[in-house]
Design a protein around this motif. Sequence first.
Motif, PDB file in Angstrom:
ATOM      1  N   TYR A  75      -3.725  -0.213  14.782  1.00 31.47           N
ATOM      2  CA  TYR A  75      -3.660  -0.076  13.284  1.00 31.47           C
ATOM      3  C   TYR A  75      -2.153   0.932  13.562  1.00 31.47           C
ATOM      4  O   TYR A  75      -1.558   0.845  14.343  1.00 31.47           O
ATOM      5  N   LEU A  76      -1.422   1.444  12.165  1.00 32.49           N
ATOM      6  CA  LEU A  76      -0.425   1.647  11.828  1.00 32.49           C
ATOM      7  C   LEU A  76      -0.427   3.708  11.907  1.00 32.49           C
ATOM      8  O   LEU A  76      -1.231   3.885  11.665  1.00 32.49           O
ATOM      9  N   THR A  77      -0.129   4.518  12.983  1.00 34.17           N
ATOM     10  CA  THR A  77      -0.041   6.349  12.824  1.00 34.17           C
ATOM     11  C   THR A  77       1.070   6.877  12.802  1.00 34.17           C
ATOM     12  O   THR A  77       2.026   6.436  12.914  1.00 34.17           O
ATOM     13  N   PHE A  78       1.054   7.586  11.511  1.00 35.69           N
ATOM     14  CA  PHE A  78       1.895   8.797  11.365  1.00 35.69           C
ATOM     15  C   PHE A  78       1.750  10.369  11.318  1.00 35.69           C
ATOM     16  O   PHE A  78       0.697  10.402  10.865  1.00 35.69           O
ATOM     17  N   GLN A  79       2.805  11.085  12.025  1.00 37.95           N
ATOM     18  CA  GLN A  79       2.932  12.653  12.178  1.00 37.95           C
ATOM     19  C   GLN A  79       3.888  12.609  11.691  1.00 37.95           C
ATOM     20  O   GLN A  79       4.972  12.195  11.802  1.00 37.95           O
ATOM     21  N   VAL A  80       3.227  13.832  10.585  1.00 38.15           N
ATOM     22  CA  VAL A  80       5.180  14.626  10.253  1.00 38.15           C
ATOM     23  C   VAL A  80       5.545  15.904  10.482  1.00 38.15           C
ATOM     24  O   VAL A  80       4.132  16.211  10.987  1.00 38.15           O
ATOM     25  N   ALA A  81       5.929  16.694  10.429  1.00 39.68           N
ATOM     26  CA  ALA A  81       6.286  18.193  10.895  1.00 39.68           C
ATOM     27  C   ALA A  81       6.157  19.278   9.884  1.00 39.68           C
ATOM     28  O   ALA A  81       5.892  20.190  10.351  1.00 39.68           O
ATOM     29  N   THR A  82       5.685  18.405   9.047  1.00 36.38           N
ATOM     30  CA  THR A  82       6.041  19.533   7.609  1.00 36.38           C
ATOM     31  C   THR A  82       4.448  18.511   6.593  1.00 36.38           C
ATOM     32  O   THR A  82       5.140  16.892   6.434  1.00 36.38           O
TER      33      THR A  82
ATOM     34  N   ASP B 160       1.039  -1.072   0.055  1.00 30.81           N
ATOM     35  CA  ASP B 160       0.333   0.293   0.328  1.00 30.81           C
ATOM     36  C   ASP B 160       0.842   1.113  -0.052  1.00 30.81           C
ATOM     37  O   ASP B 160       2.206   1.350   0.807  1.00 30.81           O
ATOM     38  N   ILE B 161       0.428   1.848  -0.733  1.00 32.33           N
ATOM     39  CA  ILE B 161       0.835   3.454  -0.500  1.00 32.33           C
ATOM     40  C   ILE B 161       0.481   4.468   0.387  1.00 32.33           C
ATOM     41  O   ILE B 161      -0.728   4.241   1.137  1.00 32.33           O
ATOM     42  N   PHE B 162       1.242   5.842   0.827  1.00 29.98           N
ATOM     43  CA  PHE B 162       0.169   6.411   1.682  1.00 29.98           C
ATOM     44  C   PHE B 162       1.262   7.562   1.731  1.00 29.98           C
ATOM     45  O   PHE B 162       1.913   7.981   1.146  1.00 29.98           O
TER      46      PHE B 162
ATOM     47  N   VAL C 134       4.798  16.962   2.788  1.00 29.54           N
ATOM     48  CA  VAL C 134       6.221  16.756   1.326  1.00 29.54           C
ATOM     49  C   VAL C 134       6.820  15.313   1.821  1.00 29.54           C
ATOM     50  O   VAL C 134       7.892  14.421   1.587  1.00 29.54           O
ATOM     51  N   ILE C 135       5.809  14.086   2.418  1.00 31.63           N
ATOM     52  CA  ILE C 135       6.548  12.112   2.903  1.00 31.63           C
ATOM     53  C   ILE C 135       5.075  12.185   2.447  1.00 31.63           C
ATOM     54  O   ILE C 135       4.166  12.145   2.325  1.00 31.63           O
ATOM     55  N   SER C 136       5.813  10.559   0.995  1.00 32.16           N
ATOM     56  CA  SER C 136       4.770   9.875   0.394  1.00 32.16           C
ATOM     57  C   SER C 136       5.294   8.475   1.484  1.00 32.16           C
ATOM     58  O   SER C 136       6.949   7.909   1.930  1.00 32.16           O
ATOM     59  N   GLY C 137       5.038   7.097   1.389  1.00 29.47           N
ATOM     60  CA  GLY C 137       5.461   6.065   1.126  1.00 29.47           C
ATOM     61  C   GLY C 137       4.940   4.545   1.028  1.00 29.47           C
ATOM     62  O   GLY C 137       3.761   4.828   0.477  1.00 29.47           O
ATOM     63  N   GLN C 138       5.213   3.466   1.210  1.00 24.95           N
ATOM     64  CA  GLN C 138       4.355   2.518   0.881  1.00 24.95           C
ATOM     65  C   GLN C 138       4.872   1.642   1.924  1.00 24.95           C
ATOM     66  O   GLN C 138       6.020   1.343   2.574  1.00 24.95           O
ATOM     67  N   ILE C 139       4.064   1.219   2.241  1.00 26.90           N
ATOM     68  CA  ILE C 139       4.678  -0.295   3.066  1.00 26.90           C
ATOM     69  C   ILE C 139       4.127  -2.105   2.394  1.00 26.90           C
ATOM     70  O   ILE C 139       3.301  -1.964   2.029  1.00 26.90           O
ATOM     71  N   SER C 140       4.755  -2.782   2.881  1.00 26.49           N
ATOM     72  CA  SER C 140       4.715  -3.646   2.014  1.00 26.49           C
ATOM     73  C   SER C 140       4.303  -4.507   3.097  1.00 26.49           C
ATOM     74  O   SER C 140       5.478  -4.601   3.733  1.00 26.49           O
TER      75      SER C 140
ATOM     76  N   THR D 134       0.055  17.457   8.981  1.00 22.98           N
ATOM     77  CA  THR D 134       0.743  17.989  10.003  1.00 22.98           C
ATOM     78  C   THR D 134       0.090  16.627  11.251  1.00 22.98           C
ATOM     79  O   THR D 134       0.813  16.435  12.392  1.00 22.98           O
ATOM     80  N   ASN D 135      -1.442  16.470  11.005  1.00 27.22           N
ATOM     81  CA  ASN D 135      -1.954  15.753  11.964  1.00 27.22           C
ATOM     82  C   ASN D 135      -2.232  14.188  12.096  1.00 27.22           C
ATOM     83  O   ASN D 135      -1.159  14.197  10.830  1.00 27.22           O
ATOM     84  N   LEU D 136      -1.990  13.236  13.052  1.00 28.47           N
ATOM     85  CA  LEU D 136      -1.572  12.132  12.798  1.00 28.47           C
ATOM     86  C   LEU D 136      -2.275  11.607  12.079  1.00 28.47           C
ATOM     87  O   LEU D 136      -4.017  11.724  12.215  1.00 28.47           O
ATOM     88  N   THR D 137      -2.685  11.053  11.347  1.00 33.10           N
ATOM     89  CA  THR D 137      -2.215   9.794  10.841  1.00 33.10           C
ATOM     90  C   THR D 137      -2.531   8.106  10.116  1.00 33.10           C
ATOM     91  O   THR D 137      -1.318   7.392  10.187  1.00 33.10           O
TER      92      THR D 137
END
Length: 111
Positions: free
Chosen positions: A84-91, A8-10, A94-100, A15-18
């Motif tokens: 479940y996984l949550t992410f939060q960034v300062a900016t 999956d990609i995200f 600008v951040i994207s990714g993938q989960i295998s 900057t909210n918890l996602t």
Amino acid sequence: MTIEYKSDIFRLATTNLTTTLTVNATTRVIIKEIGIANKHNNTVECDFFLNKVNGSAVFFHIKIPSNTHDNAIHNTLIMEENDYLTFQVATAAVISGQISYAVLSRKNQNG
């Protein structure tokens, strides 16, 4: 038991918890990689949490240098039912990714 391999990609648009990945009640997940890319011209701090159904969470913190990518985990990560996984960034944006990962399902299992 069945095993299904997924990717999956995200994109962290705020900057909210996602929430990026949720495990349903009849499966477990083995995460091989969480690749994260920073397309910003500065280092971006990224926090992510493995959240458990009982309310506890495990905290991870990484810094991703400008215009690079990294693996957020360096070993296998096991997620159990309803985790479940949550992410939060300062900016933002600008951040994207993938989960295998592999999904281990007990659906249609006898006993």
